[in-house]
Design a protein around this motif. Structure first.
Motif, short mmCIF file in Angstrom:
data_model
loop_
_atom_site.label_atom_id
_atom_site.label_comp_id
_atom_site.label_asym_id
_atom_site.label_seq_id
_atom_site.Cartn_x
_atom_site.Cartn_y
_atom_site.Cartn_z
N PRO A 56 -75.07 99.00 -23.42
CA PRO A 56 -73.66 99.34 -23.89
C PRO A 56 -72.55 98.41 -22.65
CG PRO A 56 -74.79 101.27 -23.87
CD PRO A 56 -75.82 100.46 -23.14
N ARG A 57 -72.94 98.40 -21.65
CA ARG A 57 -72.02 97.85 -20.61
C ARG A 57 -72.01 96.38 -20.99
NH1 ARG A 57 -74.93 99.29 -15.06
NH2 ARG A 57 -76.68 98.69 -16.16
N ALA A 58 -72.98 95.73 -21.56
CA ALA A 58 -72.74 94.09 -21.88
C ALA A 58 -71.69 94.04 -23.19
CB ALA A 58 -74.05 93.70 -22.19
N GLN A 59 -71.42 95.24 -23.55
CA GLN A 59 -70.45 94.99 -25.04
C GLN A 59 -70.89 94.09 -25.98
OE1 GLN A 59 -66.47 94.94 -23.24
NE2 GLN A 59 -67.04 96.10 -21.78
N GLY A 60 -72.07 93.84 -25.98
CA GLY A 60 -72.51 92.72 -27.08
C GLY A 60 -72.58 91.19 -26.86
N TYR A 61 -72.02 91.02 -25.44
CA TYR A 61 -72.03 89.67 -25.13
C TYR A 61 -73.54 89.07 -25.11
CZ TYR A 61 -67.23 90.15 -24.39
OH TYR A 61 -65.81 90.21 -24.41
N THR A 62 -73.82 88.08 -25.53
CA THR A 62 -75.12 87.38 -25.57
C THR A 62 -75.25 86.05 -24.81
OG1 THR A 62 -74.78 86.48 -27.84
CG2 THR A 62 -75.91 88.31 -27.65
N ILE A 63 -74.10 85.45 -24.51
CA ILE A 63 -74.08 84.26 -23.83
C ILE A 63 -73.02 84.19 -22.82
CG2 ILE A 63 -73.60 81.50 -23.63
CD1 ILE A 63 -74.86 81.72 -26.84
N CYS A 64 -73.41 83.77 -21.47
CA CYS A 64 -72.46 83.59 -20.41
C CYS A 64 -72.46 82.26 -19.92
CB CYS A 64 -72.73 84.65 -19.19
SG CYS A 64 -71.76 84.61 -18.01
N VAL A 65 -71.18 81.63 -19.91
CA VAL A 65 -71.00 80.31 -19.42
C VAL A 65 -70.20 80.27 -18.00
CG1 VAL A 65 -70.30 78.09 -19.86
CG2 VAL A 65 -71.30 79.73 -21.82
N GLN A 66 -70.63 79.51 -17.20
CA GLN A 66 -69.66 79.24 -15.88
C GLN A 66 -69.42 77.66 -15.81
OE1 GLN A 66 -69.96 81.06 -11.73
NE2 GLN A 66 -70.54 79.11 -11.36
N SER A 67 -68.12 77.74 -15.94
CA SER A 67 -67.57 76.09 -15.77
C SER A 67 -66.70 75.97 -14.21
CB SER A 67 -66.78 75.52 -16.95
OG SER A 67 -67.89 75.69 -18.30
N THR A 68 -66.92 74.79 -13.68
CA THR A 68 -66.14 74.55 -12.84
C THR A 68 -65.57 73.44 -12.61
OG1 THR A 68 -67.81 75.93 -11.14
CG2 THR A 68 -66.27 74.45 -10.17
N PHE A 69 -63.86 73.44 -12.33
CA PHE A 69 -63.20 72.31 -12.46
C PHE A 69 -62.66 72.05 -11.38
CE2 PHE A 69 -63.77 74.25 -16.65
CZ PHE A 69 -63.75 73.34 -17.36
N ALA A 70 -62.07 70.84 -10.74
CA ALA A 70 -61.33 70.77 -9.65
C ALA A 70 -59.84 70.97 -9.87
CB ALA A 70 -61.55 68.95 -9.33
N SER A 71 -59.22 71.32 -11.10
CA SER A 71 -58.02 71.23 -10.89
C SER A 71 -57.73 72.02 -12.40
CB SER A 71 -57.07 70.28 -10.88
OG SER A 71 -57.33 69.25 -12.02
N MET A 72 -56.29 72.56 -12.54
CA MET A 72 -55.91 73.38 -13.65
C MET A 72 -55.48 72.07 -14.90
SD MET A 72 -56.14 76.38 -14.30
CE MET A 72 -55.55 76.52 -15.63
N GLU A 73 -55.19 71.23 -14.19
CA GLU A 73 -55.18 70.10 -15.02
C GLU A 73 -56.53 69.59 -15.87
OE1 GLU A 73 -54.86 65.10 -14.46
OE2 GLU A 73 -53.10 66.24 -13.36
N ASP A 74 -57.70 69.67 -15.27
CA ASP A 74 -58.73 69.43 -15.95
C ASP A 74 -59.21 70.64 -16.86
OD1 ASP A 74 -59.15 67.15 -14.46
OD2 ASP A 74 -60.70 67.74 -13.02
N VAL A 75 -58.88 71.67 -16.51
CA VAL A 75 -59.22 72.74 -17.42
C VAL A 75 -58.16 72.52 -18.62
CG1 VAL A 75 -58.72 75.35 -17.96
CG2 VAL A 75 -59.64 74.54 -15.74
N ASN A 76 -57.02 72.25 -18.55
CA ASN A 76 -56.08 71.78 -19.77
C ASN A 76 -56.45 71.02 -20.45
OD1 ASN A 76 -54.49 74.01 -19.21
ND2 ASN A 76 -53.05 72.82 -17.76
N TYR A 77 -57.08 69.72 -19.73
CA TYR A 77 -57.79 68.71 -20.56
C TYR A 77 -58.89 69.07 -21.47
CZ TYR A 77 -60.14 64.32 -21.65
OH TYR A 77 -60.87 63.24 -22.35
N TYR A 78 -59.71 69.80 -20.80
CA TYR A 78 -60.77 70.32 -21.44
C TYR A 78 -60.49 71.19 -22.74
CZ TYR A 78 -65.36 73.24 -21.59
OH TYR A 78 -66.53 73.99 -21.81
#
Length: 113
Positions: A56-78
């Motif tokens: 129940p604590r997982a709330q049905g999530y089956t995939i977890c992804v961690q992405s790391t970026f150098a800046s918010m500019e790169d996040v926005n581009y992504y």
């Protein structure tokens, strides 16, 4: 002081095993093809199955992804321009239920989330 890195955690609810495999495979493609100005720009990206999806604590999530970026500019581009991410989002839209959940963190060093 600017953050050292921007880390983004994304959680998906993908109910079918074959669709989980497809989405994880698309993350492999993304890692190999995501470029900005002709160069890789994602510091790191890890995607995998959650280990406790039926709890129940997982709330049905089956995939977890961690992405790391150098800046918010790169996040926005992504999010807005990256062709590799557009392909991944198209598949995710087909296979996920509900919305993807995203959490951002900053002032973090790689491997210290």
């Amino acid at each position: 002081m600017a953050p050292k890195y921007i880390k983004r955690i994304t959680l998906f609810k993908v109910p079918k095993e074959e669709d989980i495999d497809r989405l994880l495979a698309q993350y492999e493609v993304l890692r190999q093809t995501a470029v900005k100005d002709g160069k890789p720009y994602i510091i790191s990206n890890e995607a995998g199955r959650t280990l406790n999806a039926s709890e129940p604590r997982a709330q049905g999530y089956t995939i977890c992804v961690q992405s790391t970026f150098a800046s918010m500019e790169d996040v926005n581009y992504y999010d807005k321009e990256c062709e590799a991410h557009k392909k991944l989002r198209a598949l995710a839209g087909e296979v996920r239920t509900d919305f993807a959940t995203m959490i951002f963190g900053s002032d973090l060093e790689p491997g210290k989330l």
